[in-house]
Scaffold this motif. Sequence first.
Motif, PDB file in Angstrom:
ATOM      1  N   VAL A 240       1.683   5.918   6.949  1.00 29.03           N
ATOM      2  CA  VAL A 240       1.981   4.495   7.093  1.00 29.03           C
ATOM      3  C   VAL A 240       1.888   4.085   8.567  1.00 29.03           C
ATOM      4  CG1 VAL A 240       3.793   2.762   6.871  1.00 29.03           C
ATOM      5  CG2 VAL A 240       3.366   4.368   5.030  1.00 29.03           C
ATOM      6  N   ALA A 241       2.322   4.966   9.440  1.00 29.47           N
ATOM      7  CA  ALA A 241       2.248   4.644  10.868  1.00 29.47           C
ATOM      8  C   ALA A 241       0.799   4.370  11.269  1.00 29.47           C
ATOM      9  CB  ALA A 241       2.813   5.783  11.707  1.00 29.47           C
ATOM     10  N   VAL A 242      -0.107   5.222  10.822  1.00 28.30           N
ATOM     11  CA  VAL A 242      -1.512   5.019  11.186  1.00 28.30           C
ATOM     12  C   VAL A 242      -2.075   3.780  10.515  1.00 28.30           C
ATOM     13  CG1 VAL A 242      -3.810   5.996  11.137  1.00 28.30           C
ATOM     14  CG2 VAL A 242      -1.865   7.469  11.548  1.00 28.30           C
ATOM     15  N   THR A 243      -1.871   3.675   9.199  1.00 27.87           N
ATOM     16  CA  THR A 243      -2.530   2.577   8.500  1.00 27.87           C
ATOM     17  C   THR A 243      -1.954   1.219   8.902  1.00 27.87           C
ATOM     18  OG1 THR A 243      -1.089   2.991   6.621  1.00 27.87           O
ATOM     19  CG2 THR A 243      -3.301   3.896   6.506  1.00 27.87           C
ATOM     20  N   SER A 244      -0.686   1.134   9.263  1.00 27.97           N
ATOM     21  CA  SER A 244      -0.207  -0.184   9.695  1.00 27.97           C
ATOM     22  C   SER A 244      -0.543  -0.455  11.152  1.00 27.97           C
ATOM     23  CB  SER A 244       1.282  -0.409   9.442  1.00 27.97           C
ATOM     24  OG  SER A 244       1.921   0.739   9.047  1.00 27.97           O
TER      25      SER A 244
ATOM     26  N   THR B 269       0.815  -1.211   0.000  1.00 29.87           N
ATOM     27  CA  THR B 269       0.000   0.000   0.000  1.00 29.87           C
ATOM     28  C   THR B 269       0.858   1.275   0.000  1.00 29.87           C
ATOM     29  OG1 THR B 269      -1.456  -1.328   1.331  1.00 29.87           O
ATOM     30  CG2 THR B 269      -2.084   0.971   1.021  1.00 29.87           C
ATOM     31  N   PRO B 270       1.789   1.420   0.947  1.00 31.09           N
ATOM     32  CA  PRO B 270       2.582   2.662   0.931  1.00 31.09           C
ATOM     33  C   PRO B 270       3.459   2.784  -0.305  1.00 31.09           C
ATOM     34  CG  PRO B 270       3.405   1.123   2.588  1.00 31.09           C
ATOM     35  CD  PRO B 270       2.110   0.595   2.113  1.00 31.09           C
ATOM     36  N   ILE B 271       3.932   1.646  -0.801  1.00 30.31           N
ATOM     37  CA  ILE B 271       4.784   1.704  -1.989  1.00 30.31           C
ATOM     38  C   ILE B 271       3.977   2.193  -3.191  1.00 30.31           C
ATOM     39  CG2 ILE B 271       6.153   0.319  -3.589  1.00 30.31           C
ATOM     40  CD1 ILE B 271       6.918  -1.425  -1.154  1.00 30.31           C
ATOM     41  N   LEU B 272       2.736   1.717  -3.290  1.00 29.72           N
ATOM     42  CA  LEU B 272       1.872   2.164  -4.379  1.00 29.72           C
ATOM     43  C   LEU B 272       1.616   3.666  -4.274  1.00 29.72           C
ATOM     44  CD1 LEU B 272      -0.716  -0.719  -4.859  1.00 29.72           C
ATOM     45  CD2 LEU B 272       1.127   0.026  -6.377  1.00 29.72           C
TER      46      LEU B 272
ATOM     47  N   GLY C 104       4.527  -3.043  17.295  1.00 26.78           N
ATOM     48  CA  GLY C 104       5.310  -1.848  17.012  1.00 26.78           C
ATOM     49  C   GLY C 104       6.303  -2.118  15.884  1.00 26.78           C
ATOM     50  N   PHE C 105       6.902  -3.292  15.929  1.00 25.01           N
ATOM     51  CA  PHE C 105       7.830  -3.700  14.874  1.00 25.01           C
ATOM     52  C   PHE C 105       7.120  -3.721  13.513  1.00 25.01           C
ATOM     53  CE2 PHE C 105       8.811  -7.597  12.440  1.00 25.01           C
ATOM     54  CZ  PHE C 105      10.027  -7.211  11.884  1.00 25.01           C
ATOM     55  N   LEU C 106       5.866  -4.203  13.511  1.00 27.76           N
ATOM     56  CA  LEU C 106       5.116  -4.258  12.257  1.00 27.76           C
ATOM     57  C   LEU C 106       4.778  -2.869  11.734  1.00 27.76           C
ATOM     58  CD1 LEU C 106       2.595  -7.218  12.635  1.00 27.76           C
ATOM     59  CD2 LEU C 106       4.920  -7.169  11.722  1.00 27.76           C
ATOM     60  N   VAL C 107       4.874  -1.849  12.579  1.00 32.98           N
ATOM     61  CA  VAL C 107       4.634  -0.480  12.140  1.00 32.98           C
ATOM     62  C   VAL C 107       5.939   0.160  11.664  1.00 32.98           C
ATOM     63  CG1 VAL C 107       3.828   1.794  12.864  1.00 32.98           C
ATOM     64  CG2 VAL C 107       2.659  -0.251  13.687  1.00 32.98           C
ATOM     65  N   VAL C 108       6.996  -0.110  12.412  1.00 35.40           N
ATOM     66  CA  VAL C 108       8.293   0.493  12.090  1.00 35.40           C
ATOM     67  C   VAL C 108       8.822  -0.023  10.751  1.00 35.40           C
ATOM     68  CG1 VAL C 108      10.703   0.505  12.780  1.00 35.40           C
ATOM     69  CG2 VAL C 108       8.934   0.969  14.465  1.00 35.40           C
ATOM     70  N   LEU C 109       8.601  -1.301  10.514  1.00 36.32           N
ATOM     71  CA  LEU C 109       9.150  -1.931   9.314  1.00 36.32           C
ATOM     72  C   LEU C 109       8.703  -1.228   8.025  1.00 36.32           C
ATOM     73  CD1 LEU C 109      10.912  -4.380   8.541  1.00 36.32           C
ATOM     74  CD2 LEU C 109       8.785  -5.659   8.220  1.00 36.32           C
ATOM     75  N   PRO C 110       7.417  -1.076   7.758  1.00 38.65           N
ATOM     76  CA  PRO C 110       7.026  -0.387   6.510  1.00 38.65           C
ATOM     77  C   PRO C 110       7.453   1.080   6.485  1.00 38.65           C
ATOM     78  CG  PRO C 110       5.089  -0.876   7.841  1.00 38.65           C
ATOM     79  CD  PRO C 110       6.237  -1.572   8.484  1.00 38.65           C
ATOM     80  N   ILE C 111       7.550   1.698   7.648  1.00 39.19           N
ATOM     81  CA  ILE C 111       7.984   3.105   7.664  1.00 39.19           C
ATOM     82  C   ILE C 111       9.392   3.229   7.093  1.00 39.19           C
ATOM     83  CG2 ILE C 111       8.694   5.017   9.145  1.00 39.19           C
ATOM     84  CD1 ILE C 111       6.377   4.450  10.941  1.00 39.19           C
ATOM     85  N   PHE C 112      10.279   2.351   7.557  1.00 40.80           N
ATOM     86  CA  PHE C 112      11.653   2.447   7.066  1.00 40.80           C
ATOM     87  C   PHE C 112      11.734   2.028   5.597  1.00 40.80           C
ATOM     88  CE2 PHE C 112      13.011   2.464  11.635  1.00 40.80           C
ATOM     89  CZ  PHE C 112      13.547   3.745  11.572  1.00 40.80           C
ATOM     90  N   ILE C 113      10.876   1.127   5.195  1.00 44.62           N
ATOM     91  CA  ILE C 113      10.861   0.756   3.774  1.00 44.62           C
ATOM     92  C   ILE C 113      10.464   1.962   2.928  1.00 44.62           C
ATOM     93  CG2 ILE C 113       9.642  -0.635   2.055  1.00 44.62           C
ATOM     94  CD1 ILE C 113       9.650  -2.918   4.027  1.00 44.62           C
TER      95      ILE C 113
ATOM     96  N   ALA D 125      12.030   9.630  16.161  1.00 52.13           N
ATOM     97  CA  ALA D 125      10.668  10.063  15.829  1.00 52.13           C
ATOM     98  C   ALA D 125       9.853   8.889  15.300  1.00 52.13           C
ATOM     99  CB  ALA D 125      10.710  11.198  14.814  1.00 52.13           C
ATOM    100  N   VAL D 126      10.477   8.102  14.423  1.00 50.79           N
ATOM    101  CA  VAL D 126       9.759   6.952  13.855  1.00 50.79           C
ATOM    102  C   VAL D 126       9.357   5.977  14.961  1.00 50.79           C
ATOM    103  CG1 VAL D 126      10.044   4.889  12.434  1.00 50.79           C
ATOM    104  CG2 VAL D 126      10.802   7.116  11.568  1.00 50.79           C
ATOM    105  N   PHE D 127      10.287   5.679  15.857  1.00 50.77           N
ATOM    106  CA  PHE D 127       9.981   4.709  16.910  1.00 50.77           C
ATOM    107  C   PHE D 127       8.901   5.224  17.861  1.00 50.77           C
ATOM    108  CE2 PHE D 127      13.726   2.461  15.505  1.00 50.77           C
ATOM    109  CZ  PHE D 127      13.399   1.151  15.766  1.00 50.77           C
ATOM    110  N   ILE D 128       9.030   6.507  18.246  1.00 55.01           N
ATOM    111  CA  ILE D 128       8.038   7.029  19.195  1.00 55.01           C
ATOM    112  C   ILE D 128       6.654   7.077  18.546  1.00 55.01           C
ATOM    113  CG2 ILE D 128       7.445   8.923  20.733  1.00 55.01           C
ATOM    114  CD1 ILE D 128      10.320   9.698  20.862  1.00 55.01           C
ATOM    115  N   LEU D 129       6.640   7.502  17.279  1.00 53.13           N
ATOM    116  CA  LEU D 129       5.355   7.559  16.577  1.00 53.13           C
ATOM    117  C   LEU D 129       4.735   6.162  16.482  1.00 53.13           C
ATOM    118  CD1 LEU D 129       3.475   9.480  14.965  1.00 53.13           C
ATOM    119  CD2 LEU D 129       4.602   8.643  12.891  1.00 53.13           C
ATOM    120  N   ALA D 130       5.559   5.166  16.156  1.00 56.92           N
ATOM    121  CA  ALA D 130       5.059   3.794  16.035  1.00 56.92           C
ATOM    122  C   ALA D 130       4.502   3.318  17.378  1.00 56.92           C
ATOM    123  CB  ALA D 130       6.175   2.873  15.556  1.00 56.92           C
ATOM    124  N   ILE D 131       5.215   3.601  18.443  1.00 55.43           N
ATOM    125  CA  ILE D 131       4.744   3.168  19.763  1.00 55.43           C
ATOM    126  C   ILE D 131       3.437   3.878  20.127  1.00 55.43           C
ATOM    127  CG2 ILE D 131       5.238   3.352  22.237  1.00 55.43           C
ATOM    128  CD1 ILE D 131       8.078   2.576  21.627  1.00 55.43           C
TER     129      ILE D 131
END
Lengths: 352, 277
Positions: free
Chosen positions: B79-83, B29-32, B122-131, B165-171
């Motif tokens: 991506v943070a919200v949708t994942s 989804t985010p890649i699209l 949280g890991f499942l949120v961080v992963l697509p963000i970094f991608i 920021a990415v980690f805190i947002l994901a958490i």
Amino acid sequence: MSSLAPPALGQASSRAGGGSVIRVEDLGKTYGGQVEAVKGVSFEVAAGEIFGFLGPNGAGKTTTVSMLTTLLRPTRGRATVAGLDVATQAARVRREIGLVFQDSTADGELTGRENLTLAGGLFGMTPAECRGPIEMLLSRMDLADAGDRRVKGYSGGMKRRLELAVAMVHTPKILFLDEPTIGLDPQGRAGFWRYIQELRREQQVTIFMTTHYLDEVENLCDRIAIIDHGRIIATGTNDALKENVGGDVVELRVPDRARDLTEPLRSVPGVREVLREANLYTVKCARAEGLVSSLVMACDGAGVTPEGITVRRPSIDRVFLELTGKAYREEGYDDGRAAQASAFGGRRGAKN
Amino acid sequence: MLVELFALLKREYLRWVRAPMWIVAGLMTPILYLLLFGQAFNLGALVGSSPQGEAALRAALWGAPDYFSYFAVGMVGMVAVTSALFAGTGVIFDKQLGIMQRTIATPVRRSTIFSSILLFRGFLVVLPIFIVLGLALAFAHVPGLVGLTVTQGVGALGVGAVILAVFILAIAFTSLFLAFGFLFSRVESYFGVVNLLNLPLLFTSNALYPVGTEPGWLQNITAYNPISLAVDVMREVFFGSSYYPHPVYVYLLGLFAWAAGLVALALFLAARALRTK
Ligand SMILES: Nc1ncnc2c1ncn2[C@@H]1O[C@H](COP(=O)(O)OP(=O)(O)OP(=O)(O)O)[C@@H](O)[C@H]1O
Ligand SMILES: [Mg+2]
């Protein structure tokens, strides 16, 4: 309350000494302040005993097990398991027990082995520490070949057996089983009974099991408690319960239109009660041996020759009937109407 | 305690790798978005390439050299919200299947149960963000594609701020949606509320479009939106501080406050759901 306590029979009182592993005093649970599911039950289970908790649907079995396994907070009374209070020392109680739920709780996406490793992990066992017990349990439960398949593909019986294995990974000394053989075929149940007996014999595991199968308590349990509508209506060994409700039963069938034999039969020494239903007499006594010939003689004396005589020990079914005034509600009779139907015309097994 | 935590994490992991469709869909989804929406929607072309036009665009985009660069950073928030949306579903299914009961019946600590779920989700949120971030940065070097162009040198401190920021947002978002997972026992109620939250969260943020033209009251809300705060951290690091009223750490602190509040909420509801009734 003590005057209302159910009769403790047979070895119950003598066994319930210092060796009790489970001690329950006036335990009760009211859900949401409204549904009084368990209304103050008391009993004790001795070390190494197989204790059966028998009752129809909705009697309060699962609620009782949930309180004893710290999953529900009692709203009345108290209970100790392994000397620990289930309400105030819940975390320590959980360490001592194994639990098989009425409904399967294994993760279908994981294999049998993975589920077992997870179960061990939750008790602080590393995967390496679990391996030995897991392989032993898998082969014991006939699941060795299926161990690496996902549980969602297991049959109902395989899931049941896995559930028991999951409860045993950390080798608890006290095992709670909530209707463990539900959904097992006769062979599966026999295998399960054998395993339970081995557990007790080889590891001195104390077993508390609920069931609504009458044959299960007769074949497997040392002692039973019968619960109905949240109250224990009897506790004791199979034999003690049977003797208490009138011991043996002799049935005499006489020719049609024979004269009434109630009085002559009742006057035979040792007879407790005589019931007549058309030409069938039911004679209750403590022990039938030695009494049958006297009964036949009493009939002869009245000029009647019996056509048939049957002697039987009462089943737990009958114990239940005697204690509650209604036939044991079979599976499916889980509401009041059905219970009444079976009380009024129903024989056991006459469904619908 | 660690043994128990790993056992629970392992289970989450096994369930995850065995649902490949789920993984693919979650990452696609985010890649699209980056490939289609981000590439097609070129604000710069509208303004023209005169020097005044470019300066105005930069100001509107808070220092970003083009809309894609602005939007790609905003995608992190989206991506943070949708994942994180799905974070609470596992809890609901575990409650329904009795798996939660089975876990509670063991001596494992309730805090360990909670940590395992928060960590994995949280890991499942961080992963697509970094991608997404990695892809957007890479696009800048692919001929024919617009990419995320970083306009100033980013030091170790800047990289650290972005990762933080990415980690805190994901958490924060994982906790928010986990809280609803612990609260509700049905997926229908869960998604009802989650969908209700989802859009306002995104549209009161600065993730997708420049906020300069919004009415004042909405700008005020936007400024405090946790997505905005995370995005502000990253944009300020990537595009320079000249357009931002506060230094990076202020946004980080604001974001941290959100995360602390949401973790507390999730902890409270988890404790309620896991305690003996
Ligand atoms: N969470 C609950 N809230 C309200 N009432 C409940 C709850 N759980 C059980 N009950 C009620 O308490 C009574 C006893 O239920 P319980 O599950 O203990 O029976 P049971 O003996 O295990 O029955 P079964 O053989 O069907 O499993 C029933 O009337 C049931 O409707
Ligand atoms: Mg039950």
